[in-house]
Design a protein around this motif. Structure first.
Motif, PDB file in Angstrom:
ATOM      1  N   LEU A 242       0.807  -1.220   0.000  1.00 31.60           N
ATOM      2  CA  LEU A 242       0.000   0.000   0.000  1.00 31.60           C
ATOM      3  C   LEU A 242       0.837   1.266   0.000  1.00 31.60           C
ATOM      4  O   LEU A 242       0.295   2.376  -0.048  1.00 31.60           O
ATOM      5  N   GLY A 243       2.155   1.131   0.077  1.00 29.20           N
ATOM      6  CA  GLY A 243       3.010   2.305   0.162  1.00 29.20           C
ATOM      7  C   GLY A 243       2.925   3.003   1.494  1.00 29.20           C
ATOM      8  O   GLY A 243       3.197   4.201   1.592  1.00 29.20           O
ATOM      9  N   ALA A 244       2.546   2.278   2.534  1.00 35.57           N
ATOM     10  CA  ALA A 244       2.401   2.858   3.863  1.00 35.57           C
ATOM     11  C   ALA A 244       3.716   2.761   4.625  1.00 35.57           C
ATOM     12  O   ALA A 244       4.395   1.741   4.579  1.00 35.57           O
ATOM     13  N   GLY A 245       4.060   3.799   5.359  1.00 34.99           N
ATOM     14  CA  GLY A 245       5.280   3.794   6.145  1.00 34.99           C
ATOM     15  C   GLY A 245       5.153   2.908   7.372  1.00 34.99           C
ATOM     16  O   GLY A 245       4.137   2.927   8.073  1.00 34.99           O
ATOM     17  N   VAL A 246       6.196   2.128   7.627  1.00 34.97           N
ATOM     18  CA  VAL A 246       6.242   1.230   8.776  1.00 34.97           C
ATOM     19  C   VAL A 246       7.390   1.666   9.676  1.00 34.97           C
ATOM     20  O   VAL A 246       8.523   1.824   9.213  1.00 34.97           O
TER      21      VAL A 246
END
Length: 457
Positions: A162-166
């Motif tokens: 999703l292109g979400a930062g972790v």
């Protein structure tokens, strides 16, 4: 005029460039399971402590039909006509799921989680639930998801798709530190980012095997409420572990700070691919109308999987109904078996690598009381090259812990899964593993520092 086309030539004559595909296809996280599958097939006679799978001995083909019939009888007893029963089984069902009332009853009976069925979304395993929750919560480039690290690679994989930062919150050997969580939240906000949620497996975590104590659970809830973030609680191993578990975070939640994820993959069977999300958080739209986060997850799911298999839901519902909703009763034998498997593994490791030898080698491991996993710390790089040597020379497989660290780490630790093996396999496998650990420890200083002869992801 005829044209000869090579079988290796794409129809349009132009191969796709991998660099033109989304960056997620090149993410190493997506390759970890592929490598394990490759090496498992390459060494089929090796004893494998790698897969976190339920034990096959508990599966009975005929039971599927009994569970299905139990659910169909339940529908008939509730006044459904034969045509309605047929539709419930054969047709696309409600996107949010058609067994939400049964799931809600089960959560109330077994976990003390008292939520309305409307707050539940039945998903294609817990993995889809993770994807839906992340997609709903991560609204912009400054939004990040915190993860207890080491963490289950499924959550980091979903985030990267999703292109979400972790952002990792490092665990100590005793588990998650509340002080570290506070530090990470403050650092992210100071950098202009917005922590949206913390993902955690409180009970017998994958991969570490750690369990959060009651004080940490209470502290997590207080921290989430104070900072206005959600906790994504993943809970697949509670009911495949012996003894009475600590309360779920959701059962302790008084401010709707917890999104609870569940799965029937370990407790019923993986092939059903049925999980769920409890998302009872209120969502207010621009006109002041109030709904539930579950409604928003359902909208997203309608564009992902449309609905969860009606047939799979029926079989899972039949299993829940047969046990009056109590997974703890349904899985009593399984939980005892997995507890025995963990104790057998620990006992065999102790016998083959006694305390004096462990100290001399620099080897140690934790001692989970349940779940599927434990962590062994070793004095050498436990990477793919070491795993290949372990499989080829010693006939035993395990999982590098480095797979589970979002920002790197875990290079000198390995994960053992105890769930899938018989007692005899555990006894032989731990002997082989101990031989490998001794040999690898002795030769570590002589190992080449250059690229290994096998892919190192």
């Amino acid at each position: 005029m005829s044209v000869t086309v090579s079988p290796n030539t794409p129809p349009n004559g132009r191969p796709l460039r991998r660099n033109d595909l989304h960056a997620c296809v090149r993410d190493p996280v997506l390759d970890t399971m592929t490598f394990l599958n490759e090496i498992t097939h390459r060494y089929p006679d090796a004893i494998s402590f790698a897969p976190g799978r339920p034990y096959d001995g508990f599966f009975d083909i005929e039971q599927i039909f009994d569970r299905l019939r139990g659910y169909l009888d339940h529908l008939a007893a509730r006044g459904r006509t034969p045509d309605e029963v047929r539709t419930a089984l054969y047709q696309y069902g409600p996107t949010a799921g058609q067994i939400r009332d049964i799931v809600a009853d089960s959560l109330r009976a077994d976990e003390g989680i008292d939520v309305p069925p409307e707050s539940i979304v039945v998903t294609v395993g817990a993995q889809e639930a993770m994807l839906l929750v992340l997609r709903a919560l991560v609204a912009g480039p400054g939004d990040v998801v915190l993860v207890a690290s080491p963490c289950y690679s499924g959550i980091t994989g979903a985030a990267r798709l999703l292109g979400a930062g972790v952002v990792p919150v490092d665990e100590g050997e005793d588990g998650l530190s509340l002080a570290e969580l506070e530090t990470v939240i403050a650092r992210e906000r100071a950098a202009g980012r917005r922590p949206r949620a913390l993902y955690v497996i409180p009970d017998h975590s994958n991969p570490s095997g750690n369990t959060l104590d009651r004080d940490t659970r209470d502290g997590l809830l207080a921290t989430a409420e104070r900072h206005g973030i959600l906790i994504i609680e993943d809970s697949p191993y509670r009911r495949v572990s012996p003894g009475t578990p600590l309360p779920t975070l959701k059962s302790l939640d008084r401010s709707r700070a917890v999104v609870h994820l569940g799965s029937y993959s370990k407790t019923v069977f993986p092939g059903a691919r049925v999980g769920f999300a409890v998302a009872d958080q209120e969502v207010v739209d621009e006109d002041g109308r109030v709904g539930l986060l579950a409604d928003e997850l359902t909208r997203i799911k309608s564009m992902v999987t449309v609905n969860t298999s009606s047939l799979s839901q029926a079989v899972v519902a039949g299993a829940l109904l047969a046990a009056d909703g109590r997974i703890s009763a349904l899985n009593a034998e399984q939980a005892a078996h997995y507890g025995d498997a963990m104790r057998t593994t620990l006992r065999c490791l102790d016998a083959r690598l006694p305390a004096s030898l462990r100290e001399a080698l620099g080897v140690r491991w934790n001692r989970p009381a349940g779940g599927f996993f434990l962590t062994v710390r070793v004095p050498f790089r436990a990477d793919n090259a070491a795993l290949a040597r372990s499989a080829e020379k010693f006939g035993v497989l395990w999982t590098p812990m480095s797979y589970f660290y979002p920002d790197g780490g875990g290079n000198r630790a390995l994960r053992l899964s105890t769930s899938y093996l018989t007692t005899a396999e555990i006894q032989e496998g731990t002997a082989r593993l101990a031989d490998f650990i001794e040999a690898q420890s002795a030769t570590e200083e002589n190992l080449p520092s250059g690229p290994a002869n096998i892919r190192n992801r």
